[in-house]
Design a protein around this motif. Structure first.
Motif, PDB file in Angstrom:
ATOM      1  N   TRP B  19      24.670  20.766   4.889  1.00 57.79           N
ATOM      2  CA  TRP B  19      25.641  21.825   4.574  1.00 57.79           C
ATOM      3  C   TRP B  19      24.987  23.204   4.670  1.00 57.79           C
ATOM      4  O   TRP B  19      25.586  24.141   5.206  1.00 57.79           O
ATOM      5  CB  TRP B  19      26.249  21.635   3.175  1.00 57.79           C
ATOM      6  N   LEU B  20      23.763  23.310   4.161  1.00 55.10           N
ATOM      7  CA  LEU B  20      23.067  24.604   4.230  1.00 55.10           C
ATOM      8  C   LEU B  20      22.816  25.013   5.682  1.00 55.10           C
ATOM      9  O   LEU B  20      22.972  26.182   6.044  1.00 55.10           O
ATOM     10  CB  LEU B  20      21.734  24.537   3.463  1.00 55.10           C
ATOM     11  N   ALA B  21      22.446  24.034   6.534  1.00 57.64           N
ATOM     12  CA  ALA B  21      22.214  24.322   7.956  1.00 57.64           C
ATOM     13  C   ALA B  21      23.506  24.823   8.603  1.00 57.64           C
ATOM     14  O   ALA B  21      23.518  25.828   9.336  1.00 57.64           O
ATOM     15  CB  ALA B  21      21.721  23.063   8.662  1.00 57.64           C
ATOM     16  N   VAL B  22      24.594  24.150   8.287  1.00 54.80           N
ATOM     17  CA  VAL B  22      25.902  24.531   8.839  1.00 54.80           C
ATOM     18  C   VAL B  22      26.320  25.912   8.325  1.00 54.80           C
ATOM     19  O   VAL B  22      26.815  26.750   9.082  1.00 54.80           O
ATOM     20  CB  VAL B  22      26.940  23.450   8.453  1.00 54.80           C
ATOM     21  N   LEU B  23      26.063  26.138   7.035  1.00 53.60           N
ATOM     22  CA  LEU B  23      26.424  27.446   6.462  1.00 53.60           C
ATOM     23  C   LEU B  23      25.619  28.559   7.134  1.00 53.60           C
ATOM     24  O   LEU B  23      26.164  29.627   7.425  1.00 53.60           O
ATOM     25  CB  LEU B  23      26.186  27.452   4.947  1.00 53.60           C
ATOM     26  N   ALA B  24      24.335  28.294   7.405  1.00 48.90           N
ATOM     27  CA  ALA B  24      23.501  29.312   8.060  1.00 48.90           C
ATOM     28  C   ALA B  24      24.077  29.661   9.426  1.00 48.90           C
ATOM     29  O   ALA B  24      24.186  30.845   9.786  1.00 48.90           O
ATOM     30  CB  ALA B  24      22.070  28.796   8.185  1.00 48.90           C
ATOM     31  N   VAL B  25      24.485  28.644  10.196  1.00 48.51           N
ATOM     32  CA  VAL B  25      25.071  28.894  11.524  1.00 48.51           C
ATOM     33  C   VAL B  25      26.378  29.675  11.370  1.00 48.51           C
ATOM     34  O   VAL B  25      26.628  30.659  12.087  1.00 48.51           O
ATOM     35  CB  VAL B  25      25.335  27.560  12.268  1.00 48.51           C
ATOM     36  N   ALA B  26      27.201  29.258  10.418  1.00 49.15           N
ATOM     37  CA  ALA B  26      28.493  29.931  10.205  1.00 49.15           C
ATOM     38  C   ALA B  26      28.282  31.377   9.756  1.00 49.15           C
ATOM     39  O   ALA B  26      29.033  32.273  10.159  1.00 49.15           O
ATOM     40  CB  ALA B  26      29.316  29.161   9.172  1.00 49.15           C
ATOM     41  N   LEU B  27      27.241  31.614   8.937  1.00 44.16           N
ATOM     42  CA  LEU B  27      26.953  32.985   8.505  1.00 44.16           C
ATOM     43  C   LEU B  27      26.558  33.851   9.694  1.00 44.16           C
ATOM     44  O   LEU B  27      26.977  35.015   9.789  1.00 44.16           O
ATOM     45  CB  LEU B  27      25.819  32.986   7.463  1.00 44.16           C
ATOM     46  N   VAL B  28      25.775  33.277  10.615  1.00 44.47           N
ATOM     47  CA  VAL B  28      25.377  34.032  11.817  1.00 44.47           C
ATOM     48  C   VAL B  28      26.627  34.384  12.636  1.00 44.47           C
ATOM     49  O   VAL B  28      26.801  35.517  13.079  1.00 44.47           O
ATOM     50  CB  VAL B  28      24.365  33.217  12.664  1.00 44.47           C
ATOM     51  N   ILE B  29      27.524  33.386  12.819  1.00 44.95           N
ATOM     52  CA  ILE B  29      28.754  33.632  13.586  1.00 44.95           C
ATOM     53  C   ILE B  29      29.570  34.747  12.919  1.00 44.95           C
ATOM     54  O   ILE B  29      30.007  35.699  13.569  1.00 44.95           O
ATOM     55  CB  ILE B  29      29.603  32.335  13.692  1.00 44.95           C
TER      56      ILE B  29
END
Lengths: 335, 114
Positions: B19-29
């Protein structure tokens, strides 16, 4: 799947779901506005109006008020959009199973739903405006209020699936693959209808729509927790709203309307995915109409204390009745 | 213990690292989208004052929502419940212990009966 493969799938899935969530979300916001206009005998804006609104907001000045805490004020909309996108990865879209179906369940989705709302609360408090502060306070209360009926609806479904001997009852992959309507008898079906109604009433609160938009309340709080937001910060909250619309609709579809066209009609695998996706969008349209457009056009805004009474007392009681019927159904079925 | 393992509770499961990895990608987007927008505004002008429908801004302490008021709508709607519960919180330790032992006794009785 190894951890590296899972993370790569997660990265690719996040980009795909971000595009899907934003584009489909804005489209359905346009559909909602069109529905509302037609019900009020107006022509209404074109379906692409939310895209135009978002593009225009991105070109407007991004005002940071002098009382605001700039990094939190600017960070909150980014967190709201990002956290809304992550929820989509746990939800099935048509016959496309969730990208992270094995890495999180329904309880996780329920708690992830609170993050975009908490981001709005943080942004509201960081605005340094009395209207925004009151709006943020109300958002906190609404957040707690709808948690109880939502939890009852989710637990009732998972419990009934578990009683029917289905493994991993909280997994969305399991729930999508085993429609709960096929498990229950007539008594349970009545209970499920009540729970479906509850989810339809939780959706407008989750999306800050009338009659549960006391945190924004244009006529009394002038926009509430979003009053100081403008330009790209406001645009990101708007996009987060669009993504959340898809999230709530996808959740309702996964829980209560999980059927796919390909289960009824034989078709080639590639065609099946496309047909199921179109069917999924049709079901989202149904959810948007009944739980957003119809409710917001036919009702006026509730006061904040009325909202709490509705969720904790009336919908809470209705939820327990629904849960009791589902339990009676399980007993009648002899499980 | 494997730090990247999915936490399985028997019924539920979730993996915080993914979830943290996905959140990091989503934050970048989300941040990239945010970056494409207009950043300018006019600091120190009328536009940065809080919007209060043209009224003068009250002193900060007058419009502060304290912790006690954060859940106002909630306590107001549940007033019937809170009106009974709040007076029970006397602040006297022996009262709390009495409640604790009383409730524990009832629970033990219920569990014993079941």
């Amino acid at each position: 799947m190894t951890l590296i493969e899972t993370i790569l799938a997660a990265v690719g899935g996040t980009v795909a779901m971000a595009v899907f969530g934003i584009v489909a979300g804005l489209f359905f916001l346009g559909v909602d506005r069109k529905f509302a206009a037609l019900m009020q005998a107006r022509i209404g804006p074109p379906l692409r109006q939310p895209f135009i609104d978002a593009a225009k907001l991105m070109r407007k000045e991004n005002i940071v008020p002098e009382n605001a805490i700039p990094w939190i004020f600017n960070g909150a909309p980014i967190l709201a959009l990002a956290s809304a996108i992550t929820i989509l990865l746990y939800l099935p879209v048509g016959s496309i199973m969730p990208v992270l179906g094995g890495a999180g369940d329904l309880i996780l989705v329920m708690y992830l739903l609170t993050i975009p709302a908490l981001a709005m609360v943080v942004g509201g408090f960081a605005s340094g405006s009395p209207y925004a502060t009151v709006g943020a306070q109300r958002e906190m209360v609404i957040l707690i209020a709808y948690e109880l009926p939502l939890a009852i609806a989710i637990i009732a479904i998972a419990w009934r699936l578990s009683m029917a001997g289905i493994a991993d009852p909280f997994s969305l992959t399991t729930i999508a693959a085993n429609p709960v309507w096929g498990v229950v008898g007539p008594v349970g079906a009545v209970g499920l209808l009540i729970l479906l109604g509850i989810l339809a009433w939780v959706t407008p609160a989750e999306l800050s729509r009338i009659p549960f938009d006391a945190q924004e309340a244009e006529t009394e709080l002038a926009g509430g927790l979003l009053v100081e937001y403008s330009g790209k910060n406001f645009a990101l909250f708007y996009l987060a709203q669009a993504v959340k619309t898809i999230v709530m609709a996808a959740l309702a579809v996964a829980l209560f309307l999980p059927w796919n066209l390909s289960s009824f009609v034989a078709m080639a695998p590639a065609v099946a995915v496309a047909a199921d996706f179109v069917f999924f969008l049709a079901k989202v349209l149904l959810v948007v109409f009944f739980s957003i457009s119809l409710i917001r056009v036919s009702m006026a805004r509730f006061r904040i204390n009325q909202i709490v009474s509705i969720y904790w007392v009336w919908l809470g009681l209705a939820g327990f009745v629904g849960l009791a019927l589902v339990m009676i159904d399980a007993i009648l079925a002899g499980v | 213990m494997d730090i990247v393992a999915t936490l399985v509770t028997g019924f539920g499961f979730w993996n915080p690292i993914i979830w943290l990895a996905v959140l990091a990608v989503a934050l970048v987007i989300a941040y990239l989208i945010w970056l494409t927008g207009e950043s300018s505004y006019k600091p120190g002008t009328e536009q940065t004052k809080p919007y209060l429908s043209g009224n003068p801004e009250p002193a900060k302490q007058d419009v502060h929502v304290g912790g006690g008021h954060l859940y106002w709508g909630f306590t107001e709607a549940m007033r019937g419940y809170y009106d009974r519960i709040v007076p029970l919180h006397t602040g006297v330790l022996t009262d709390y212990l009495l409640w604790f032992f009383g409730i524990a006794a009832i629970l033990i009785l219920i569990v014993g009966l079941i």
